[in-house]
Design an enzyme around this catalytic site. Structure first.
Site, PDB file in Angstrom:
ATOM      1  N   SER A 180       0.820  -1.214   0.000  1.00  0.00           N
ATOM      2  CA  SER A 180       0.000   0.000   0.000  1.00  0.00           C
ATOM      3  C   SER A 180       0.850   1.258   0.000  1.00  0.00           C
ATOM      4  O   SER A 180       0.480   2.275   0.576  1.00  0.00           O
ATOM      5  CB  SER A 180      -0.939   0.002   1.202  1.00  0.00           C
ATOM      6  OG  SER A 180      -0.209   0.325   2.376  1.00  0.00           O
ATOM      7  N   HIS A 442      -8.987  34.017  -1.233  1.00  0.00           N
ATOM      8  CA  HIS A 442     -10.271  33.444  -0.818  1.00  0.00           C
ATOM      9  C   HIS A 442     -11.211  33.409  -2.008  1.00  0.00           C
ATOM     10  O   HIS A 442     -11.266  34.369  -2.764  1.00  0.00           O
ATOM     11  CB  HIS A 442     -10.882  34.296   0.288  1.00  0.00           C
ATOM     12  CG  HIS A 442     -12.250  33.831   0.688  1.00  0.00           C
ATOM     13  ND1 HIS A 442     -12.449  32.720   1.477  1.00  0.00           N
ATOM     14  CD2 HIS A 442     -13.487  34.312   0.377  1.00  0.00           C
ATOM     15  CE1 HIS A 442     -13.754  32.541   1.654  1.00  0.00           C
ATOM     16  NE2 HIS A 442     -14.409  33.489   0.984  1.00  0.00           N
TER      17      HIS A 442
END
Ligand SMILES: Cc1cc2nc3c(=O)[nH]c(=O)nc-3n(C[C@H](O)[C@H](O)[C@H](O)COP(=O)(O)OP(=O)(O)OC[C@H]3O[C@@H](n4cnc5c(N)ncnc54)[C@H](O)[C@@H]3O)c2cc1C
Length: 463
Positions: A180, A442
């Site tokens: 993994s 933003h």
């Protein structure tokens, strides 16, 4: 007569071709020798084609979520050969781009297999016979290949390595992924998203074992939610292969379980391409299939360097390229800085994505640092909510004494694009103060990077 160069690079992966171009930019006469494909593993069988496959999986996943976004999509399906064809096309486009870049920079390309015959001397086996090449400096950039464990050897039919998985003979129904790390999890994520019943077996105590434990745990939660089965602290001892079926004997919790699969992907690491290069004869040290080098990629043999995967971990394209540039500059008489291992980012492009740089919380503590840890969850970020991606975390680790950013770890949408902000921070030896004073646009996911720093110092605004 032998062709002579200032610099000869063996291998044209992201280590070799970037090194060659930088050398040529600095006025050196440069040759690259490549035995297979320009662009190496990264462009042909690694970074790029996997990202193309994962993009198809991502679009497929989003199509299933259409209703959530006020959209409708009927008859959602996929055509695996077409998905693979797109991936192969992307790889081909980029690999041919490498040929153009080398030509533009007047780098001589020699197609053939290189062997070092003496210091500064290379014999190249080409289609037309052997060619002799000499280089004042020689860079070994021969990369690596999939590790094969006894009994788990790929056969291309039932058991695949990454090359088979990139050009699969069929869609797996019941898939076992062994390992993994980034490669294993990316394939698990791809086939699981397309509907394979996927099990991942990891020998360590958690998936993505090099990542921060908290990030691994959050990623695992998402994988399990998507239907993956994860077996940790587990070892595949044996594969019994029959017609269309593999029985895996998996040791877990002191017992051996048997499970049937129709496909297995072996992603148990890689080994360096150090064979048949004549390295031992020249006195080059090899440690477990990797060339031993110093911080400047010098092998200890005058004029001989090794870069990228063949020179050891981390096995990442950007590490290979960075070393390539550094070595070319060194050879051209410049004074480059050696690469700092703790400033090399690592990215995994599964769903959710995972990205990190520097020390994990565990490693920072083990190194004796008194630390401050910041955390900001995706659910507190406006852009993440607008994107429909509220799961994830941005975690930052600071030296409590100096404010140095020791590490940053992220899981969630697009974090592989975000991590670079912190990497620059580390290069500039940034402290919490500069990061806090930085204005973040933003609404963006990057605002979480700001908030995570604020959180480490008890100043979070939005959570
Ligand atoms: C499935 C997969 C996904 C990956 N995804 C990512 C990722 O997302 N991001 C990332 O950073 N890394 C990723 N990697 C790792 C990345 O591909 C390697 O780190 C990178 O390719 C290493 O570059 P390199 O130049 O050292 O070697 P390579 O890219 O392996 O190139 C070496 C070249 O040398 C040639 N060569 C070898 N021996 C000789 C010889 N004797 N003579 C002539 N030529 C020779 C080879 O044919 C090859 O073309 C991935 C790898 C795999 C397998």
């Amino acid at each position: 007569m032998a062709q002579s160069f200032d610099m000869v690079v063996i291998g044209s992966g992201p280590g070799g071709y970037v090194c060659a171009i930088r050398g040529a930019q600095l006025g050196l006469k440069v040759a690259v020798i490549e035995r297979e494909h320009l662009g190496g593993i990264c462009l042909n069988w690694g970074c790029i084609p996997t990202k193309a496959l994962l993009r198809s999986a991502e679009v497929f996943h989003l199509m299933h979520r259409a209703k959530e976004f006020g959209l409708s999509a009927g008859n959602i399906g996929y055509d695996l050969p077409a998905v693979v064809q797109r991936s192969r096309g992307v790889a081909k486009q980029l690999a041919s781009g490498v040929g153009h870049l080398l030509k533009k920079n007047k780098v001589t390309v020699i197609m053939g297999e290189a062997t070092l015959t003496a210091p500064g001397k290379i014999s190249v086996k080409t289609d037309k016979g052997a060619e002799e090449v000499t280089g004042k400096s020689i860079i070994v950039a021969t990369g690596a290949r999939a590790r094969e464990l006894p009994g788990l050897e790929p056969d291309g039919d039932l058991v695949w390595n990454y090359k088979h998985a990139l050009n699969p003979p069929r869609m797996p129904g019941k898939l076992l992924v062994i390992g993994s790390g980034a490669i294993g999890i990316e394939f698990a994520s791809f086939f699981n998203t397309l509907g394979a019943d996927t099990t991942v077996v990891e020998v360590m105590d958690r998936v993505l074992p090099v990542e921060d434990a908290e990030i691994s745990a959050l990623a695992k939660k998402q994988f399990v939610k998507q239907g993956m089965k994860i077996m940790e602290k587990a070892t595949v001892k044996k594969l019994d292969r029959a017609k269309g079926k593999v029985t895996a004997h998996i040791e877990i919790g002191g017992k051996t379980e048997t499970h049937d699969f129709d496909t297995v992907i072996s992603a148990v690491g890689i080994v360096g391409n150090v064979e048949n290069l004549g390295l031992e004869k020249l006195g080059v040290k090899i440690d477990r299939t990797h060339v031993v080098t110093d911080e400047y990629c010098r092998t200890g043999v005058e004029g001989l360097f090794a870069i990228g995967d063949v020179a050891g971990a981390p096995w990442l394209a950007h590490k290979a390229s960075h070393e390539g540039v550094m070595v070319a500059e060194l050879i051209a008489g410049q004074h480059p800085h050696p690469i700092k291992p703790n400033s090399i980012p690592g990215c995994t492009y599964c769903n959710p994505q995972v990205a990190s740089v520097g020390l994990t919380e565990e490693k920072a503590k083990a190194a004796g640092y008194d630390i401050k840890v910041g955390r900001f969850p995706f659910v507190g970020n406006g852009k993440a909510i607008a994107l429909g991606e509220p799961e994830g975390l941005v975690k930052t680790i600071f030296d409590a004494k100096t404010g140095e950013l020791l590490g940053a770890h992220m899981v969630g949408a697009e974090v592989t694009e975000l991590i670079q902000g912190y990497v620059i921070g580390r290069t500039l030896e940034t402290t919490e103060a500069e990061l806090m004073e930085t204005v973040f646009p933003h609404p963006t996911l990057s605002e979480m990077m700001h908030e995570s720093v604020l959180s480490a110092y008890g100043r979070t605004i939005h959570f």
